[in-house]
Design a protein around this motif. Structure first.
Motif, PDB file in Angstrom:
ATOM      1  N   LEU A   1       0.866  -1.181   0.000  1.00 16.33           N
ATOM      2  CA  LEU A   1       0.000   0.000   0.000  1.00 16.33           C
ATOM      3  C   LEU A   1       0.904   1.233   0.000  1.00 16.33           C
ATOM      4  O   LEU A   1       1.160   1.844   1.034  1.00 16.33           O
ATOM      5  N   PRO A   2       1.426   1.597  -1.187  1.00 13.50           N
ATOM      6  CA  PRO A   2       2.394   2.699  -1.258  1.00 13.50           C
ATOM      7  C   PRO A   2       1.725   4.053  -1.062  1.00 13.50           C
ATOM      8  O   PRO A   2       0.697   4.348  -1.676  1.00 13.50           O
ATOM      9  N   ALA A   3       2.309   4.884  -0.213  1.00 14.37           N
ATOM     10  CA  ALA A   3       1.724   6.182   0.110  1.00 14.37           C
ATOM     11  C   ALA A   3       2.821   7.223   0.268  1.00 14.37           C
ATOM     12  O   ALA A   3       3.985   6.906   0.501  1.00 14.37           O
ATOM     13  N   ARG A   4       2.432   8.485   0.145  1.00 15.70           N
ATOM     14  CA  ARG A   4       3.364   9.594   0.380  1.00 15.70           C
ATOM     15  C   ARG A   4       2.703  10.608   1.298  1.00 15.70           C
ATOM     16  O   ARG A   4       1.470  10.658   1.428  1.00 15.70           O
ATOM     17  N   PHE A   5       3.527  11.451   1.909  1.00 21.07           N
ATOM     18  CA  PHE A   5       3.049  12.431   2.880  1.00 21.07           C
ATOM     19  C   PHE A   5       4.166  13.434   3.122  1.00 21.07           C
ATOM     20  O   PHE A   5       5.326  13.208   2.738  1.00 21.07           O
ATOM     21  N   THR A   6       3.840  14.532   3.756  1.00 17.74           N
ATOM     22  CA  THR A   6       4.867  15.489   4.141  1.00 17.74           C
ATOM     23  C   THR A   6       5.749  14.873   5.212  1.00 17.74           C
ATOM     24  O   THR A   6       5.240  14.380   6.225  1.00 17.74           O
ATOM     25  N   PRO A   7       7.067  14.868   5.021  1.00 17.92           N
ATOM     26  CA  PRO A   7       7.947  14.232   6.014  1.00 17.92           C
ATOM     27  C   PRO A   7       7.807  14.867   7.388  1.00 17.92           C
ATOM     28  O   PRO A   7       7.540  16.067   7.526  1.00 17.92           O
ATOM     29  N   ILE A   8       7.984  14.047   8.406  1.00 21.15           N
ATOM     30  CA  ILE A   8       8.026  14.524   9.783  1.00 21.15           C
ATOM     31  C   ILE A   8       9.366  14.110  10.359  1.00 21.15           C
ATOM     32  O   ILE A   8       9.871  13.033  10.069  1.00 21.15           O
ATOM     33  N   SER A   9       9.970  14.985  11.168  1.00 20.86           N
ATOM     34  CA  SER A   9      11.333  14.742  11.640  1.00 20.86           C
ATOM     35  C   SER A   9      11.334  14.313  13.098  1.00 20.86           C
ATOM     36  O   SER A   9      10.472  14.715  13.883  1.00 20.86           O
ATOM     37  N   PRO A  10      12.306  13.489  13.492  1.00 19.88           N
ATOM     38  CA  PRO A  10      12.363  13.018  14.888  1.00 19.88           C
ATOM     39  C   PRO A  10      12.518  14.165  15.867  1.00 19.88           C
ATOM     40  O   PRO A  10      13.207  15.151  15.605  1.00 19.88           O
ATOM     41  N   GLY A  11      11.884  14.039  17.026  1.00 19.37           N
ATOM     42  CA  GLY A  11      12.008  15.030  18.081  1.00 19.37           C
ATOM     43  C   GLY A  11      13.033  14.611  19.113  1.00 19.37           C
ATOM     44  O   GLY A  11      13.852  13.723  18.888  1.00 19.37           O
ATOM     45  N   GLN A  12      13.004  15.256  20.239  1.00 14.50           N
ATOM     46  CA  GLN A  12      13.949  14.984  21.306  1.00 14.50           C
ATOM     47  C   GLN A  12      13.399  13.916  22.234  1.00 14.50           C
ATOM     48  O   GLN A  12      12.194  13.696  22.320  1.00 14.50           O
ATOM     49  N   ALA A  13      14.293  13.239  22.962  1.00  9.80           N
ATOM     50  CA  ALA A  13      13.868  12.227  23.928  1.00  9.80           C
ATOM     51  C   ALA A  13      12.928  12.841  24.938  1.00  9.80           C
ATOM     52  O   ALA A  13      13.153  13.947  25.430  1.00  9.80           O
ATOM     53  N   GLY A  14      11.867  12.117  25.247  1.00 11.65           N
ATOM     54  CA  GLY A  14      10.906  12.595  26.235  1.00 11.65           C
ATOM     55  C   GLY A  14       9.777  13.397  25.621  1.00 11.65           C
ATOM     56  O   GLY A  14       8.798  13.691  26.280  1.00 11.65           O
ATOM     57  N   GLU A  15       9.945  13.809  24.342  1.00 11.94           N
ATOM     58  CA  GLU A  15       8.864  14.512  23.659  1.00 11.94           C
ATOM     59  C   GLU A  15       8.124  13.513  22.774  1.00 11.94           C
ATOM     60  O   GLU A  15       8.244  12.314  22.939  1.00 11.94           O
ATOM     61  N   THR A  16       7.350  14.038  21.828  1.00 16.25           N
ATOM     62  CA  THR A  16       6.724  13.140  20.868  1.00 16.25           C
ATOM     63  C   THR A  16       7.813  12.515  19.995  1.00 16.25           C
ATOM     64  O   THR A  16       8.907  13.056  19.910  1.00 16.25           O
ATOM     65  N   PRO A  17       7.561  11.387  19.345  1.00 14.18           N
ATOM     66  CA  PRO A  17       8.603  10.714  18.564  1.00 14.18           C
ATOM     67  C   PRO A  17       9.099  11.524  17.377  1.00 14.18           C
ATOM     68  O   PRO A  17      10.073  11.163  16.751  1.00 14.18           O
ATOM     69  N   TRP A  18       8.419  12.616  17.045  1.00 12.81           N
ATOM     70  CA  TRP A  18       8.852  13.448  15.928  1.00 12.81           C
ATOM     71  C   TRP A  18       8.364  14.865  16.167  1.00 12.81           C
ATOM     72  O   TRP A  18       7.551  15.133  17.031  1.00 12.81           O
ATOM     73  N   ASP A  19       8.862  15.767  15.383  1.00 19.50           N
ATOM     74  CA  ASP A  19       8.484  17.171  15.524  1.00 19.50           C
ATOM     75  C   ASP A  19       8.028  17.655  14.168  1.00 19.50           C
ATOM     76  O   ASP A  19       8.824  17.780  13.243  1.00 19.50           O
ATOM     77  N   SER A  20       6.729  17.901  14.032  1.00 17.72           N
ATOM     78  CA  SER A  20       6.196  18.325  12.734  1.00 17.72           C
ATOM     79  C   SER A  20       5.974  19.828  12.672  1.00 17.72           C
ATOM     80  O   SER A  20       5.365  20.327  11.748  1.00 17.72           O
ATOM     81  N   ARG A  21       6.504  20.563  13.655  1.00 12.89           N
ATOM     82  CA  ARG A  21       6.241  22.006  13.678  1.00 12.89           C
ATOM     83  C   ARG A  21       6.819  22.719  12.469  1.00 12.89           C
ATOM     84  O   ARG A  21       6.260  23.688  11.976  1.00 12.89           O
ATOM     85  N   ASP A  22       7.950  22.198  11.941  1.00  9.90           N
ATOM     86  CA  ASP A  22       8.568  22.868  10.806  1.00  9.90           C
ATOM     87  C   ASP A  22       7.867  22.573   9.489  1.00  9.90           C
ATOM     88  O   ASP A  22       8.162  23.187   8.476  1.00  9.90           O
ATOM     89  N   THR A  23       6.964  21.594   9.467  1.00 11.28           N
ATOM     90  CA  THR A  23       6.321  21.200   8.216  1.00 11.28           C
ATOM     91  C   THR A  23       4.912  21.759   8.079  1.00 11.28           C
ATOM     92  O   THR A  23       4.247  21.526   7.096  1.00 11.28           O
ATOM     93  N   GLY A  24       4.453  22.477   9.103  1.00 10.80           N
ATOM     94  CA  GLY A  24       3.127  23.041   9.026  1.00 10.80           C
ATOM     95  C   GLY A  24       2.023  22.125   9.468  1.00 10.80           C
ATOM     96  O   GLY A  24       0.856  22.461   9.380  1.00 10.80           O
ATOM     97  N   HIS A  25       2.380  20.891   9.947  1.00 10.70           N
ATOM     98  CA  HIS A  25       1.363  19.959  10.424  1.00 10.70           C
ATOM     99  C   HIS A  25       0.879  20.372  11.802  1.00 10.70           C
ATOM    100  O   HIS A  25       1.559  21.056  12.548  1.00 10.70           O
ATOM    101  N   SER A  26      -0.293  19.872  12.151  1.00 14.90           N
ATOM    102  CA  SER A  26      -0.840  20.128  13.487  1.00 14.90           C
ATOM    103  C   SER A  26      -1.020  18.835  14.243  1.00 14.90           C
ATOM    104  O   SER A  26      -1.879  18.708  15.084  1.00 14.90           O
ATOM    105  N   GLY A  27      -0.190  17.833  13.938  1.00 13.65           N
ATOM    106  CA  GLY A  27      -0.353  16.515  14.545  1.00 13.65           C
ATOM    107  C   GLY A  27      -0.241  16.543  16.048  1.00 13.65           C
ATOM    108  O   GLY A  27      -1.029  15.948  16.761  1.00 13.65           O
ATOM    109  N   ASN A  28       0.777  17.271  16.607  1.00  8.68           N
ATOM    110  CA  ASN A  28       0.950  17.287  18.051  1.00  8.68           C
ATOM    111  C   ASN A  28      -0.252  17.903  18.742  1.00  8.68           C
ATOM    112  O   ASN A  28      -0.727  17.425  19.760  1.00  8.68           O
ATOM    113  N   GLY A  29      -0.755  19.006  18.175  1.00 12.35           N
ATOM    114  CA  GLY A  29      -1.908  19.640  18.791  1.00 12.35           C
ATOM    115  C   GLY A  29      -3.132  18.760  18.768  1.00 12.35           C
ATOM    116  O   GLY A  29      -3.917  18.739  19.708  1.00 12.35           O
TER     117      GLY A  29
END
Length: 436
Positions: free
Chosen positions: A396-424
């Motif tokens: 099931l091949p898919a594409r999406f805006t990349p999300i980058s890893p965050g810091q230990a103790g935070e969420t597993p990635w940080d999407s703030r630079d990509t314009g996503h609102s996943g954390n919120g």
């Protein structure tokens, strides 16, 4: 003059995988039950009618689940035997023996609180998404749907995550490899199970293996092994296909999402739609009549293999069409029309609520973090694994805006630079995201 030769519909091979609904439509011309070939030289009768299916699944007087007499006529190397050959487990026994095995399984899963199961699924889903999130593309079958149930069952049976790769590689080898690789993978899988039971016999834990060993029905080591193997297989294949088939619908139907961050229908709607129209296990429920029986207009001889098409029977009874949402109450009591995806009667799926929770949580987690995900090929170009029993995407091949890893103790990635609102979104839903 002899009987005219009838070319049986084949429930295997690329043609069936490409258009199973066309095959079911032709089979319905026979009436509620039709002759089919499920493997080269292996024939069966297939129930394609909803009412006939319920009559069979609830009638334990006429029908047996024990295949031992039937399999005497089947070559020992037949590829069909791993799915239908007799074993001392809940699937292939009747009466008190079946009830004893089933009790151990249902009681074991009842000891897992739903909120704990959901927390495990969230953590595993997050760790898998973190593994491919920065790439901007993924095979959602190979990198998500197939891996999540195996990692989960590795935990549920009581092993640390470090053992999950061994389980994953052995299952993959058995399902996808050539005969030599499959044999080696089967030995690896059997070794995994044997070592797990041995470890739990020395040190019990809060896990399914320990609960099977200690259950009052008194399973011996062989019986524990077979209930574990069945639970693992019955938990993995249907769940990963349910996740994959539901995602395929969601990503190609505007009624679900123009983007995955908003839409009229939900992941649960997609799951219910799949359970009715494209069940992850499409044909199964092997039964054998104890006597010659005239069943819904067709004579069936003693011991003949009869299977139920969950897809054909469910869709014929209440098909909603591609991408349609849930509505009404199903035969299984889970909504989405009168489907048979969990089977019915005494041999129905013993833990459908757990399966729904796992699939729904996994899809919700993926959609929360990858809100602009889309397929890289049209829906009609997706391909499926050949075989009579499952409806399983090859990828099931898919594409999406990349999300980058965050810091230990935070969420597993940080999407703030990509314009996503996943954390919120996760915070709004009151969920915590454990680090992988």
């Amino acid at each position: 003059m002899g009987e005219p030769h009838v070319e049986l519909e084949q429930l295997y091979g690329p043609e069936f995988a490409a258009d199973p609904q066309g095959v079911y439509a032709r089979l319905r011309r026979y009436g509620p039950i039709a002759p089919v070939e499920i493997s080269p030289g292996i024939t069966a009768m297939l129930v394609t009618d909803y009412r006939a299916a319920l009559d069979l699944l609830h009638d334990t007087v006429t029908w047996s689940k024990d295949p031992r007499k039937w399999q005497e006529s089947v070559p020992e190397d037949s590829p069909i035997l791993p799915m239908i050959g007799w074993r001392p487990n809940v699937m292939f026994n009747d009466g008190d023996v079946h009830a004893r095995y089933r009790q151990a399984i249902t009681d074991g899963f009842e000891r897992i609180p739903p909120h704990e199961l959901r927390t495990m699924v969230v953590g595993i889903a997050d760790s898998l998404i973190a593994g491919f999130g920065a790439d901007g593309q993924a095979d959602l079958m190979g990198q998500f749907a197939r891996l999540l149930p195996l990692k989960l069952f590795n935990r549920l049976f009581g092993l640390p995550d470090s053992y999950s790769d061994r389980l994953i590689s052995s299952i993959a080898g058995m399902m996808e490899g050539d005969p030599a690789e499959a044999s080696a993978a089967n030995e690896e899988f059997q070794g995994y199970i044997s070592e797990l039971i041995s470890a739990k016999k020395h040190v019990r834990g809060r896990d399914l293996t320990s609960w099977f060993l200690d259950h009052p029905v008194g399973l011996n080591d062989e019986e524990v092994t077979h209930q574990m193997v069945l639970t693992m297989a019955a938990g993995h294949e249907p769940t990963c296909n349910l996740i994959g088939n539901a995602l395929a619908r969601m990503l190609t139907d505007d009624r679900y999402y123009s983007t995955l961050s908003g839409g009229a229908l939900t992941p649960r709607d997609a799951i219910q739609d799949v359970l009715l129209n494209e069940p992850p296990i499409c044909n199964y429920s092997a039964h054998f009549p104890r006597r010659d029986v005239f069943f819904h207009g067709t004579w069936i001889r003693t011991g003949q293999l009869v299977m139920v098409s969950y897809t054909a029977a469910g869709a014929a009874h209440g098909r909603t069409g591609e991408g349609a949402g849930a509505g009404g109450s199903g035969a299984s009591g889970s909504g989405g029309g009168a489907h048979l995806a969990w089977s019915a009667g005494p041999h129905s799926c013993p833990v459908p609520r757990a399966a729904l929770l796992i699939a729904t949580t996994a899809i919700e987690r993926l959609c929360a973090w990858l809100s602009d995900i889309e397929l890289t090929v049209p829906h009609d170009r997706l391909t499926y694994r050949p075989g009579p029993f499952h409806r399983a995407l090859t990828e099931l091949p898919a594409r999406f805006t990349p999300i980058s890893p965050g810091q230990a103790g935070e969420t597993p990635w940080d999407s703030r630079d990509t314009g996503h609102s996943g954390n919120g979104r996760a915070e709004a839903e009151g969920e915590s995201t454990p680090a992988p």
